[in-house]
Design an enzyme around this catalytic site. Sequence first.
Site, mmCIF file in Angstrom:
data_model
loop_
_atom_site.group_PDB
_atom_site.id
_atom_site.type_symbol
_atom_site.label_atom_id
_atom_site.label_comp_id
_atom_site.label_asym_id
_atom_site.label_seq_id
_atom_site.Cartn_x
_atom_site.Cartn_y
_atom_site.Cartn_z
ATOM 1 N N HIS A 155 0.850 -1.192 0.000
ATOM 2 C CA HIS A 155 0.000 0.000 0.000
ATOM 3 C C HIS A 155 0.883 1.239 0.000
ATOM 4 O O HIS A 155 2.115 1.136 0.159
ATOM 5 C CB HIS A 155 -0.925 0.015 1.228
ATOM 6 C CG HIS A 155 -0.199 -0.089 2.534
ATOM 7 N ND1 HIS A 155 0.523 0.945 3.066
ATOM 8 C CD2 HIS A 155 -0.050 -1.125 3.391
ATOM 9 C CE1 HIS A 155 1.070 0.556 4.201
ATOM 10 N NE2 HIS A 155 0.749 -0.710 4.421
HETATM 11 P P1 TYD Z 1 -1.127 -2.500 7.855
HETATM 12 O O1 TYD Z 1 -0.575 -1.103 7.923
HETATM 13 O O2 TYD Z 1 -1.998 -2.849 6.686
HETATM 14 O O3 TYD Z 1 0.071 -3.557 7.905
HETATM 15 P P2 TYD Z 1 1.426 -3.583 7.059
HETATM 16 O O4 TYD Z 1 2.488 -3.225 8.020
HETATM 17 O O5 TYD Z 1 1.549 -4.964 6.541
HETATM 18 O O6 TYD Z 1 1.310 -2.565 5.972
HETATM 19 O O7 TYD Z 1 -1.887 -2.794 9.224
HETATM 20 C C1 TYD Z 1 -2.377 -4.070 9.541
HETATM 21 C C2 TYD Z 1 -3.541 -3.898 10.515
HETATM 22 O O8 TYD Z 1 -3.097 -3.297 11.731
HETATM 23 C C3 TYD Z 1 -4.650 -3.028 9.960
HETATM 24 O O9 TYD Z 1 -5.880 -3.619 10.335
HETATM 25 C C4 TYD Z 1 -4.500 -1.724 10.692
HETATM 26 C C5 TYD Z 1 -3.833 -2.106 11.998
HETATM 27 N N1 TYD Z 1 -2.908 -1.063 12.502
HETATM 28 C C6 TYD Z 1 -3.254 -0.319 13.616
HETATM 29 O O10 TYD Z 1 -4.343 -0.497 14.210
HETATM 30 N N2 TYD Z 1 -2.374 0.634 14.073
HETATM 31 C C7 TYD Z 1 -1.192 0.871 13.452
HETATM 32 O O11 TYD Z 1 -0.410 1.749 13.901
HETATM 33 C C8 TYD Z 1 -0.842 0.103 12.281
HETATM 34 C C9 TYD Z 1 0.446 0.322 11.559
HETATM 35 C C10 TYD Z 1 -1.739 -0.853 11.841
#
Ligand code: TYD
Length: 133
Positions: A49
Amino acid sequence: MEIKIIHLPKIEDERGNLSFFQNNSHIPFVIKRTYWIYDVPGGEYRGGHAFKEQQEVIIALSGSFDVVLHDGKQEHRFLLNRSYYGLYIPGKIWRSLENFSTNSLALIVSDMDFSESDYIRDFDMFKKLKANA
Ligand code: TYD
């Protein structure tokens, strides 16, 4: 500001090394939030993303992984494998973290509170947004 590797201080000592960062000197923004990614099963990837505004710095505190960035035109691949290197990523850059080594630990600092509305999770939409920027 562009994508860049930030060399963090490394205080070498026979008792072990020490690195650190502090707001406004090593990290080019005021840190609002810190999160970390760990226990990644072999072959898995994270990210996939972009953020509209959010800036981040990613550090491989332990182990190694690749950060694959896309600016809308070109891909840039960074191997993070030292705990004294930070990768600065400005807003509007697509990112994936992959090839995690066993027991690797990714530390991420951000300039914003968590906000799902800041995410762009569709790569075609991201490319269109960059093309019209
Ligand atoms: P996401 O940012 O999509 O993960 P990646 O690191 O793989 O890009 O986040 C995964 C899940 O965690 C999503 O449901 C949102 C949640 N999340 C939070 O609640 N707080 C945060 O600070 C972050 C980074 C993610």
